[in-house]
Design a protein around this motif. Structure first.
Motif, PDB file in Angstrom:
ATOM      1  N   ALA A   1       0.833  -1.207   0.000  1.00  0.00           N
ATOM      2  CA  ALA A   1       0.000   0.000   0.000  1.00  0.00           C
ATOM      3  C   ALA A   1       0.869   1.258   0.000  1.00  0.00           C
ATOM      4  O   ALA A   1       0.543   2.251  -0.662  1.00  0.00           O
ATOM      5  CB  ALA A   1      -0.926  -0.006   1.211  1.00  0.00           C
ATOM      6  N   TYR A   2       1.991   1.211   0.736  1.00  0.00           N
ATOM      7  CA  TYR A   2       2.900   2.364   0.746  1.00  0.00           C
ATOM      8  C   TYR A   2       3.607   2.518  -0.602  1.00  0.00           C
ATOM      9  O   TYR A   2       3.829   3.635  -1.078  1.00  0.00           O
ATOM     10  CB  TYR A   2       3.916   2.229   1.878  1.00  0.00           C
ATOM     11  N   PHE A   3       4.005   1.409  -1.216  1.00  0.00           N
ATOM     12  CA  PHE A   3       4.574   1.468  -2.563  1.00  0.00           C
ATOM     13  C   PHE A   3       3.554   2.057  -3.536  1.00  0.00           C
ATOM     14  O   PHE A   3       3.885   2.888  -4.385  1.00  0.00           O
ATOM     15  CB  PHE A   3       4.991   0.074  -3.034  1.00  0.00           C
ATOM     16  N   LEU A   4       2.300   1.617  -3.425  1.00  0.00           N
ATOM     17  CA  LEU A   4       1.231   2.118  -4.286  1.00  0.00           C
ATOM     18  C   LEU A   4       1.062   3.620  -4.121  1.00  0.00           C
ATOM     19  O   LEU A   4       0.989   4.368  -5.112  1.00  0.00           O
ATOM     20  CB  LEU A   4      -0.080   1.404  -3.955  1.00  0.00           C
ATOM     21  N   LEU A   5       1.011   4.076  -2.878  1.00  0.00           N
ATOM     22  CA  LEU A   5       0.829   5.503  -2.611  1.00  0.00           C
ATOM     23  C   LEU A   5       1.994   6.328  -3.149  1.00  0.00           C
ATOM     24  O   LEU A   5       1.792   7.402  -3.740  1.00  0.00           O
ATOM     25  CB  LEU A   5       0.677   5.726  -1.107  1.00  0.00           C
TER      26      LEU A   5
ATOM     27  N   ILE B   1      -5.722  13.516  -3.922  1.00  0.00           N
ATOM     28  CA  ILE B   1      -4.592  12.607  -3.682  1.00  0.00           C
ATOM     29  C   ILE B   1      -4.185  12.642  -2.209  1.00  0.00           C
ATOM     30  O   ILE B   1      -3.909  11.603  -1.590  1.00  0.00           O
ATOM     31  CB  ILE B   1      -3.394  12.991  -4.570  1.00  0.00           C
ATOM     32  N   ALA B   2      -4.148  13.833  -1.616  1.00  0.00           N
ATOM     33  CA  ALA B   2      -3.740  13.978  -0.215  1.00  0.00           C
ATOM     34  C   ALA B   2      -4.713  13.265   0.728  1.00  0.00           C
ATOM     35  O   ALA B   2      -4.291  12.597   1.682  1.00  0.00           O
ATOM     36  CB  ALA B   2      -3.638  15.452   0.154  1.00  0.00           C
ATOM     37  N   ILE B   3      -6.003  13.394   0.468  1.00  0.00           N
ATOM     38  CA  ILE B   3      -7.000  12.728   1.316  1.00  0.00           C
ATOM     39  C   ILE B   3      -6.868  11.214   1.209  1.00  0.00           C
ATOM     40  O   ILE B   3      -6.871  10.495   2.227  1.00  0.00           O
ATOM     41  CB  ILE B   3      -8.422  13.168   0.915  1.00  0.00           C
ATOM     42  N   PHE B   4      -6.724  10.711  -0.001  1.00  0.00           N
ATOM     43  CA  PHE B   4      -6.540   9.279  -0.210  1.00  0.00           C
ATOM     44  C   PHE B   4      -5.284   8.787   0.493  1.00  0.00           C
ATOM     45  O   PHE B   4      -5.275   7.726   1.140  1.00  0.00           O
ATOM     46  CB  PHE B   4      -6.467   8.976  -1.703  1.00  0.00           C
ATOM     47  N   GLY B   5      -4.205   9.553   0.392  1.00  0.00           N
ATOM     48  CA  GLY B   5      -2.948   9.169   1.019  1.00  0.00           C
ATOM     49  C   GLY B   5      -3.059   9.094   2.533  1.00  0.00           C
ATOM     50  O   GLY B   5      -2.496   8.181   3.158  1.00  0.00           O
TER      51      GLY B   5
ATOM     52  N   LEU C   1      -2.863   5.918   7.585  1.00  0.00           N
ATOM     53  CA  LEU C   1      -3.513   5.685   8.876  1.00  0.00           C
ATOM     54  C   LEU C   1      -3.932   4.221   9.042  1.00  0.00           C
ATOM     55  O   LEU C   1      -3.844   3.657  10.138  1.00  0.00           O
ATOM     56  CB  LEU C   1      -4.739   6.590   9.026  1.00  0.00           C
ATOM     57  N   SER C   2      -4.376   3.602   7.966  1.00  0.00           N
ATOM     58  CA  SER C   2      -4.877   2.224   8.053  1.00  0.00           C
ATOM     59  C   SER C   2      -3.784   1.163   7.948  1.00  0.00           C
ATOM     60  O   SER C   2      -3.906   0.076   8.523  1.00  0.00           O
ATOM     61  CB  SER C   2      -5.934   1.986   6.969  1.00  0.00           C
ATOM     62  N   MET C   3      -2.689   1.447   7.245  1.00  0.00           N
ATOM     63  CA  MET C   3      -1.665   0.437   6.983  1.00  0.00           C
ATOM     64  C   MET C   3      -0.482   0.467   7.941  1.00  0.00           C
ATOM     65  O   MET C   3       0.223  -0.532   8.098  1.00  0.00           O
ATOM     66  CB  MET C   3      -1.139   0.584   5.550  1.00  0.00           C
TER      67      MET C   3
END
Length: 381
Positions: free
Chosen positions: A14-18, A167-171, A176-178
């Motif tokens: 998820a961090y790689f994706l972001l 993008i910022a909201i999605f990030g 927060l979740s991962m």
């Protein structure tokens, strides 16, 4: 029920994706910033030069962070800073304000690169099959999603402010979740002290390999849209970026199997030849379909260079994984941010088509460098 290593793999993915989404969102909007601020190629090159300078300044900070803390702590802090800096680029700032945002952007990206690759090698130890390439494939998927979203924003004339706010909201939701599922307590007990000095020949060679890979990758990210817009005269200038990212993703998702079947040394040479041929096609035939074909070949060519080199970096015994990643990422970050301004200066002097020849030179360097790396490995066995 998922096992702990599987949860860690998903969280890190998820961090790689972001990271891929954020970087491609920035890169695909560079032509917008160039137009909004009425920048010439030289002006844009000057602005982009801030980024490699910032990455070099951030070396002591990133080295201290990876030596002092578990890798997930600097990853979380840098991810928040990355989102803030990206969003601030849409605020109709002065040139000075844009420069400050780019400093934060580049330092945060450097720390993220070290932390996520350190985590990826730690997770790799929990799996029998190679999985490092799949993480970079997920980064490329993020790149595709980012440029697709940028294309929609451009098509419907959505301002860059609302684009980067989404993008910022999605990030924020991702981090927060991962964060709770990332690997904990991975700070090395031995070899973790960061020292400025001459690294081993092996690490230096790997550093130059990612340096030239980053020049190709960073330069293509930042200038492919400008090339489509100003040389090929395409209004929707994100098509080339989209195809580039699709080809990189397809290749990175299969790179682990390709390494097992053909070996890294052959893949380095094949990648080098594809980059050189792809650039040559785009330069000699500057019309839409040949350029898209060239970008496609470049994407396939450069896709495996990072994951293969990071795997080789994990074989170093001189430092802990985190410190090796910090050293290698220094070369990578400087190359990633040096390539775009270099192309800008050359484009101002000789034209953008001729400036793209730089990528042919960078792509060629993988042939001699990879031969030296594998020769060193054979001697050390």
């Amino acid at each position: 029920m998922l096992s702990t290593p599987q949860k860690q793999r998903i969280a890190l993915s998820a961090y790689f994706l972001l990271s891929g989404i954020c970087f491609s969102s920035w890169a695909s909007r560079i032509p917008t910033l160039k137009t909004n601020y009425n920048l010439s190629e030289e002006d844009l090159g000057n602005l982009l030069m801030i980024m490699p300078a910032s990455a070099i300044i951030g070396i002591p900070l990133s080295g201290w962070l990876v030596a002092k803390f578990d890798s997930r702590t600097p990853l979380q802090i840098a991810s928040v800073a990355f989102l803030i800096s990206l969003f601030s680029l849409s605020w109709n700032l002065s040139i000075f304000g844009i420069a400050i945002a780019l400093v934060l952007f580049s330092v945060a990206l450097r720390i993220i690169n070290i932390a996520i690759n350190t985590q990826s090698l730690a997770i790799q130890e929990k799996f029998e099959k190679k999985i490092v390439g799949s993480f970079h494939g997920v980064w490329s998927i993020g790149g595709i999603l980012g440029v697709l979203f940028s294309t929609v924003m451009l098509k419907y004339n959505i301002s860059i402010f609302w684009h980067f706010l989404f993008i910022a909201i999605f990030g924020c939701l991702i981090i927060l979740s991962m964060f709770p599922f990332l690997i904990k307590n991975d700070r090395a007990k031995v070899g973790a002290k960061f020292k400025l000095g001459k690294p081993s020949k092996y690490i230096t060679l790997l550093g130059f390999m990612v340096f030239f890979a980053a020049i190709c990758e960073g330069g293509m990210y930042d200038w492919n849209g400008v090339y489509l817009k100003e040389v090929v005269k395409q209004e929707v200038f994100t098509y080339g970026y989209l195809l580039l990212m699709i080809c990189m993703t397809a290749s990175r998702l299969t790179i682990d199997k390709l390494m097992e079947r053909f070996g890294m040394q052959k893949l380095y040479i094949t990648g080098s030849l594809m980059v050189m041929l792809g650039v040559l096609i785009a330069v000699v035939f500057p019309t839409l379909y040949p350029v898209l074909l060239g970008f496609c070949m470049i994407g396939f060519g450069i896709s495996g260079l990072y994951p293969m080199t990071f795997i080789l970096a994990g074989k170093s015994k001189k430092y802990s994984i985190a410190i090796v990643m910090s050293i290698i990422s220094t070369y990578s970050t400087v190359g990633m941010f040096l390539g775009p301004p270099l192309i800008g200066y050359l484009a101002h002097a000789f034209g953008l088509q001729k400036a793209f020849i730089t990528f042919i030179i960078a792509g060629f360097m993988f042939i001699p460098l990879s031969k030296m790396v594998f020769s060193h490995l054979k001697k050390s066995v």
